[in-house]
Design a protein around this motif. Structure first.
Motif, PDB file in Angstrom:
ATOM      1  N   GLN A  31      -1.035   7.244 -26.444  1.00  0.00           N
ATOM      2  CA  GLN A  31      -1.359   8.534 -27.058  1.00  0.00           C
ATOM      3  C   GLN A  31      -1.585   8.308 -28.540  1.00  0.00           C
ATOM      4  O   GLN A  31      -0.777   7.632 -29.201  1.00  0.00           O
ATOM      5  CB  GLN A  31      -0.223   9.538 -26.828  1.00  0.00           C
ATOM      6  CG  GLN A  31      -0.590  10.975 -27.147  1.00  0.00           C
ATOM      7  CD  GLN A  31       0.522  11.943 -26.743  1.00  0.00           C
ATOM      8  OE1 GLN A  31       1.675  11.782 -27.123  1.00  0.00           O
ATOM      9  NE2 GLN A  31       0.170  12.969 -25.962  1.00  0.00           N
ATOM     10  N   VAL A  32      -2.691   8.832 -29.053  1.00  0.00           N
ATOM     11  CA  VAL A  32      -3.040   8.618 -30.456  1.00  0.00           C
ATOM     12  C   VAL A  32      -3.358   9.941 -31.132  1.00  0.00           C
ATOM     13  O   VAL A  32      -3.727  10.921 -30.492  1.00  0.00           O
ATOM     14  CB  VAL A  32      -4.245   7.655 -30.605  1.00  0.00           C
ATOM     15  CG1 VAL A  32      -3.994   6.345 -29.879  1.00  0.00           C
ATOM     16  CG2 VAL A  32      -5.541   8.305 -30.115  1.00  0.00           C
ATOM     17  N   ILE A  33      -3.225   9.934 -32.436  1.00  0.00           N
ATOM     18  CA  ILE A  33      -3.644  11.048 -33.281  1.00  0.00           C
ATOM     19  C   ILE A  33      -4.818  10.569 -34.121  1.00  0.00           C
ATOM     20  O   ILE A  33      -4.826   9.447 -34.620  1.00  0.00           O
ATOM     21  CB  ILE A  33      -2.501  11.519 -34.188  1.00  0.00           C
ATOM     22  CG1 ILE A  33      -1.364  12.110 -33.353  1.00  0.00           C
ATOM     23  CG2 ILE A  33      -2.989  12.556 -35.209  1.00  0.00           C
ATOM     24  CD1 ILE A  33      -0.106  12.414 -34.150  1.00  0.00           C
ATOM     25  N   GLY A  34      -5.814  11.416 -34.249  1.00  0.00           N
ATOM     26  CA  GLY A  34      -6.972  11.080 -35.065  1.00  0.00           C
ATOM     27  C   GLY A  34      -7.499  12.314 -35.775  1.00  0.00           C
ATOM     28  O   GLY A  34      -6.886  13.385 -35.741  1.00  0.00           O
ATOM     29  N   SER A  35      -8.636  12.171 -36.407  1.00  0.00           N
ATOM     30  CA  SER A  35      -9.163  13.256 -37.234  1.00  0.00           C
ATOM     31  C   SER A  35     -10.398  13.903 -36.621  1.00  0.00           C
ATOM     32  O   SER A  35     -11.116  13.314 -35.822  1.00  0.00           O
ATOM     33  CB  SER A  35      -9.494  12.738 -38.636  1.00  0.00           C
ATOM     34  OG  SER A  35     -10.466  11.717 -38.581  1.00  0.00           O
ATOM     35  N   VAL A 156      -9.849   2.112 -30.966  1.00  0.00           N
ATOM     36  CA  VAL A 156     -10.187   3.316 -31.719  1.00  0.00           C
ATOM     37  C   VAL A 156     -11.144   4.156 -30.873  1.00  0.00           C
ATOM     38  O   VAL A 156     -12.193   3.670 -30.441  1.00  0.00           O
ATOM     39  CB  VAL A 156     -10.841   2.971 -33.068  1.00  0.00           C
ATOM     40  CG1 VAL A 156     -11.229   4.250 -33.814  1.00  0.00           C
ATOM     41  CG2 VAL A 156      -9.911   2.107 -33.914  1.00  0.00           C
ATOM     42  N   PHE A 157     -10.768   5.401 -30.634  1.00  0.00           N
ATOM     43  CA  PHE A 157     -11.619   6.328 -29.895  1.00  0.00           C
ATOM     44  C   PHE A 157     -12.560   7.018 -30.884  1.00  0.00           C
ATOM     45  O   PHE A 157     -12.135   7.477 -31.934  1.00  0.00           O
ATOM     46  CB  PHE A 157     -10.769   7.371 -29.174  1.00  0.00           C
ATOM     47  CG  PHE A 157      -9.845   6.789 -28.142  1.00  0.00           C
ATOM     48  CD1 PHE A 157     -10.249   6.653 -26.820  1.00  0.00           C
ATOM     49  CD2 PHE A 157      -8.567   6.361 -28.483  1.00  0.00           C
ATOM     50  CE1 PHE A 157      -9.401   6.112 -25.858  1.00  0.00           C
ATOM     51  CE2 PHE A 157      -7.705   5.818 -27.535  1.00  0.00           C
ATOM     52  CZ  PHE A 157      -8.129   5.695 -26.221  1.00  0.00           C
ATOM     53  N   GLY A 317       0.408  15.164 -22.709  1.00  0.00           N
ATOM     54  CA  GLY A 317       0.019  13.802 -22.347  1.00  0.00           C
ATOM     55  C   GLY A 317      -1.421  13.479 -22.690  1.00  0.00           C
ATOM     56  O   GLY A 317      -1.875  12.356 -22.443  1.00  0.00           O
ATOM     57  N   ALA A 318      -2.166  14.437 -23.252  1.00  0.00           N
ATOM     58  CA  ALA A 318      -3.540  14.148 -23.680  1.00  0.00           C
ATOM     59  C   ALA A 318      -3.513  12.909 -24.559  1.00  0.00           C
ATOM     60  O   ALA A 318      -2.737  12.822 -25.511  1.00  0.00           O
ATOM     61  CB  ALA A 318      -4.129  15.329 -24.442  1.00  0.00           C
ATOM     62  N   GLN A 319      -4.362  11.952 -24.229  1.00  0.00           N
ATOM     63  CA  GLN A 319      -4.285  10.656 -24.917  1.00  0.00           C
ATOM     64  C   GLN A 319      -4.784  10.699 -26.346  1.00  0.00           C
ATOM     65  O   GLN A 319      -4.393   9.880 -27.172  1.00  0.00           O
ATOM     66  CB  GLN A 319      -5.070   9.604 -24.125  1.00  0.00           C
ATOM     67  CG  GLN A 319      -4.456   9.255 -22.775  1.00  0.00           C
ATOM     68  CD  GLN A 319      -4.978  10.104 -21.640  1.00  0.00           C
ATOM     69  OE1 GLN A 319      -5.501  11.200 -21.852  1.00  0.00           O
ATOM     70  NE2 GLN A 319      -4.862   9.605 -20.417  1.00  0.00           N
ATOM     71  N   ALA A 341       6.890  10.668 -34.331  1.00  0.00           N
ATOM     72  CA  ALA A 341       8.121  10.315 -35.038  1.00  0.00           C
ATOM     73  C   ALA A 341       7.892   9.090 -35.912  1.00  0.00           C
ATOM     74  O   ALA A 341       7.145   8.179 -35.566  1.00  0.00           O
ATOM     75  CB  ALA A 341       9.239  10.038 -34.037  1.00  0.00           C
ATOM     76  N   GLY A 342       8.535   9.088 -37.069  1.00  0.00           N
ATOM     77  CA  GLY A 342       8.434   7.952 -37.975  1.00  0.00           C
ATOM     78  C   GLY A 342       7.119   7.885 -38.716  1.00  0.00           C
ATOM     79  O   GLY A 342       6.775   6.841 -39.282  1.00  0.00           O
ATOM     80  N   GLY A 343       6.350   8.992 -38.727  1.00  0.00           N
ATOM     81  CA  GLY A 343       5.064   8.995 -39.420  1.00  0.00           C
ATOM     82  C   GLY A 343       4.010   8.156 -38.738  1.00  0.00           C
ATOM     83  O   GLY A 343       3.045   7.712 -39.376  1.00  0.00           O
ATOM     84  N   LYS A 344       4.133   7.957 -37.412  1.00  0.00           N
ATOM     85  CA  LYS A 344       3.181   7.145 -36.656  1.00  0.00           C
ATOM     86  C   LYS A 344       2.076   8.024 -36.065  1.00  0.00           C
ATOM     87  O   LYS A 344       2.230   9.230 -35.891  1.00  0.00           O
ATOM     88  CB  LYS A 344       3.888   6.391 -35.528  1.00  0.00           C
ATOM     89  CG  LYS A 344       5.062   5.512 -35.981  1.00  0.00           C
ATOM     90  CD  LYS A 344       4.590   4.348 -36.835  1.00  0.00           C
ATOM     91  CE  LYS A 344       5.754   3.436 -37.203  1.00  0.00           C
ATOM     92  NZ  LYS A 344       5.313   2.295 -38.025  1.00  0.00           N
ATOM     93  N   TYR A 345       0.966   7.383 -35.753  1.00  0.00           N
ATOM     94  CA  TYR A 345      -0.169   8.089 -35.153  1.00  0.00           C
ATOM     95  C   TYR A 345      -0.568   7.463 -33.817  1.00  0.00           C
ATOM     96  O   TYR A 345      -1.640   7.748 -33.287  1.00  0.00           O
ATOM     97  CB  TYR A 345      -1.357   8.085 -36.122  1.00  0.00           C
ATOM     98  CG  TYR A 345      -0.997   8.707 -37.453  1.00  0.00           C
ATOM     99  CD1 TYR A 345      -1.024  10.083 -37.625  1.00  0.00           C
ATOM    100  CD2 TYR A 345      -0.587   7.905 -38.523  1.00  0.00           C
ATOM    101  CE1 TYR A 345      -0.656  10.654 -38.837  1.00  0.00           C
ATOM    102  CE2 TYR A 345      -0.221   8.469 -39.738  1.00  0.00           C
ATOM    103  CZ  TYR A 345      -0.256   9.846 -39.892  1.00  0.00           C
ATOM    104  OH  TYR A 345       0.117  10.418 -41.083  1.00  0.00           O
ATOM    105  N   TYR A 346       0.311   6.639 -33.292  1.00  0.00           N
ATOM    106  CA  TYR A 346       0.059   5.909 -32.054  1.00  0.00           C
ATOM    107  C   TYR A 346       1.395   5.697 -31.356  1.00  0.00           C
ATOM    108  O   TYR A 346       2.399   5.367 -32.004  1.00  0.00           O
ATOM    109  CB  TYR A 346      -0.565   4.553 -32.387  1.00  0.00           C
ATOM    110  CG  TYR A 346      -0.738   3.614 -31.211  1.00  0.00           C
ATOM    111  CD1 TYR A 346      -1.936   3.568 -30.516  1.00  0.00           C
ATOM    112  CD2 TYR A 346       0.310   2.786 -30.806  1.00  0.00           C
ATOM    113  CE1 TYR A 346      -2.083   2.713 -29.433  1.00  0.00           C
ATOM    114  CE2 TYR A 346       0.163   1.931 -29.726  1.00  0.00           C
ATOM    115  CZ  TYR A 346      -1.039   1.904 -29.043  1.00  0.00           C
ATOM    116  OH  TYR A 346      -1.185   1.063 -27.965  1.00  0.00           O
ATOM    117  N   ARG A 347       1.435   5.927 -30.054  1.00  0.00           N
ATOM    118  CA  ARG A 347       2.670   5.699 -29.308  1.00  0.00           C
ATOM    119  C   ARG A 347       2.347   5.552 -27.817  1.00  0.00           C
ATOM    120  O   ARG A 347       1.218   5.795 -27.374  1.00  0.00           O
ATOM    121  CB  ARG A 347       3.649   6.852 -29.511  1.00  0.00           C
ATOM    122  CG  ARG A 347       3.188   8.172 -28.859  1.00  0.00           C
ATOM    123  CD  ARG A 347       4.278   9.225 -28.928  1.00  0.00           C
ATOM    124  NE  ARG A 347       3.888  10.430 -28.199  1.00  0.00           N
ATOM    125  CZ  ARG A 347       4.698  11.454 -27.969  1.00  0.00           C
ATOM    126  NH1 ARG A 347       5.936  11.429 -28.448  1.00  0.00           N
ATOM    127  NH2 ARG A 347       4.279  12.500 -27.295  1.00  0.00           N
TER     128      ARG A 347
END
Length: 354
Positions: A31-35, A156-157, A317-319, A341-347
């Protein structure tokens, strides 16, 4: 700066702590966070003030900006969104009309890039046109340079929106339409400037299965170890535009991008569900599809400091989760900013915890 981390129904740990050192998940199990609109720079204040006087509601929705894409990737973001406009003859977007709507704006396209033929990167013609990567070729070269300098990076998506809808107001530039030929050129540009070796292609995921969807339902996504140093593109389109991209390419054979396709179709692999509270998302994720959703939109959640949609996105659960606020806004006062958590953008994806 206060960063509010994702609240999960499961214990949230930094990075990929749910996966033991010896495990190698498939890329649909992360699971990632992006812009969102990752290239976007702020509208010049003079032009923005003029627009705000005419339509304050619409102005508030586009009142944000991003740091450069390499800076985002260096932070750990692993999704970028790029809007492309076709410009086969060149010059269609070289002199935005917004430059004439308000005085004393900085120069635009001093290098003349926008006058040359090729795909351009911007948000809204004539109004929200300033971009950290004005051309798609430049965007791809920036990504390639960063990737080759960080060869072991997690995948990277790239969400790509092919824009050709006309603005229903007088005075705006009419975009060039995306035809099969234009889409062929778009694929070619990606391959030539990013490099096939840096891309996860639909053909690779489909493999020997009868369709791309069949492969996905059999969990035939690449392992994380196979996907390092690579990008995966998805075309954010539906209806006629999506059909145009798929035409003569069943199961996306020979195509570079995945397509936002519905379950039950041969091309179904990657889906865009912008409502993070869509109750179908967890079921789709568990079946093997990759889902992109949004933590916020139109600046609304950030203005209210409302984390409900972000928390829903995490728990769904959206990736791929997109946001305009991996950093808090510099345009209005708010503590809203998202991360795991921990300021991460990937888990590791919480739906696949073992």
């Amino acid at each position: 700066m206060r960063i509010i981390s994702c609240i999960s129904l499961l214990l949230v740990l930094p990075a990929i702590a749910f996966i033991t050192v010896n495990e190698d998940p498939t890329i649909n199990q992360i699971q990632v966070i992006g812009s969102h609109n990752s290239y976007k720079q702020a509208i010049d204040p003079a032009l923005f003030t003029m627009f705000k006087k005419k339509d304050s509601v619409s102005a508030s929705k586009i009142d944000y900006e991003h740091i450069s894409m390499p800076e985002q990737l260096n932070m750990g973001l692993r999704n970028l969104e790029i809007d492309v406009y076709a410009d086969s003859a060149g010059g269609r977007y070289a002199h935005p009309k917004g430059l004439d709507w308000a005085k004393d704006q900085p120069a635009f396209d001093a290098s003349g890039e926008m006058k040359k033929p090729g795909f351009k990167v911007l948000h809204i013609p004539d109004l929200d046109f300033r971009s950290s990567v004005p051309t798609f070729v430049r965007a791809l070269k920036v990504l390639r340079t960063w990737s080759e300098a960080h060869a072991d990076h997690t995948p990277v998506f790239i969400t790509l929106e092919a824009k050709d809808d006309s603005i229903k107001k007088p005075g705006f530039t009419s975009p060039e339409l995306f035809t099969p030929k234009v889409f062929d050129e778009l694929d070619k540009v990606i391959l030539e400037n990013l490099g096939k070796e840096h891309i996860i292609l639909p053909d690779e995921v489909r493999g020997k299965y009868s369709s791309l969807e069949d492969a996905v339902l059999h969990q035939h996504w690449p392992k994380l170890s196979q996907a390092k140093g690579k990008f995966i593109f998805v075309l954010d389109a539906s209806g006629k535009k999506r059909a145009t991209y798929i035409l003569n390419h069943p199961s996306l054979k020979g195509r570079v991008m995945f397509a936002n396709s519905d379950p039950g179709t041969p091309e179904a692999a990657f889906m865009i569900r912008n409502n993070p509270q869509d109750k179908q998302i967890p079921e789709l994720v568990k079946k093997g599809y990759i889902i992109r959703t949004r933590a916020d939109n139109d600046t609304q959640q950030a203005r209210k400091n409302d984390m409900a949609d972000f928390n829903a996105a995490c728990n769904s659960g959206a990736q791929v989760i997109t946001t305009d606020y991996y950093l808090k806004s510099t345009h209005f006062n708010s503590d809203y900013a998202v991360s795991f958590a921990g300021g991460k953008y990937y888990r590791a994806n919480p739906l696949f915890k073992k």
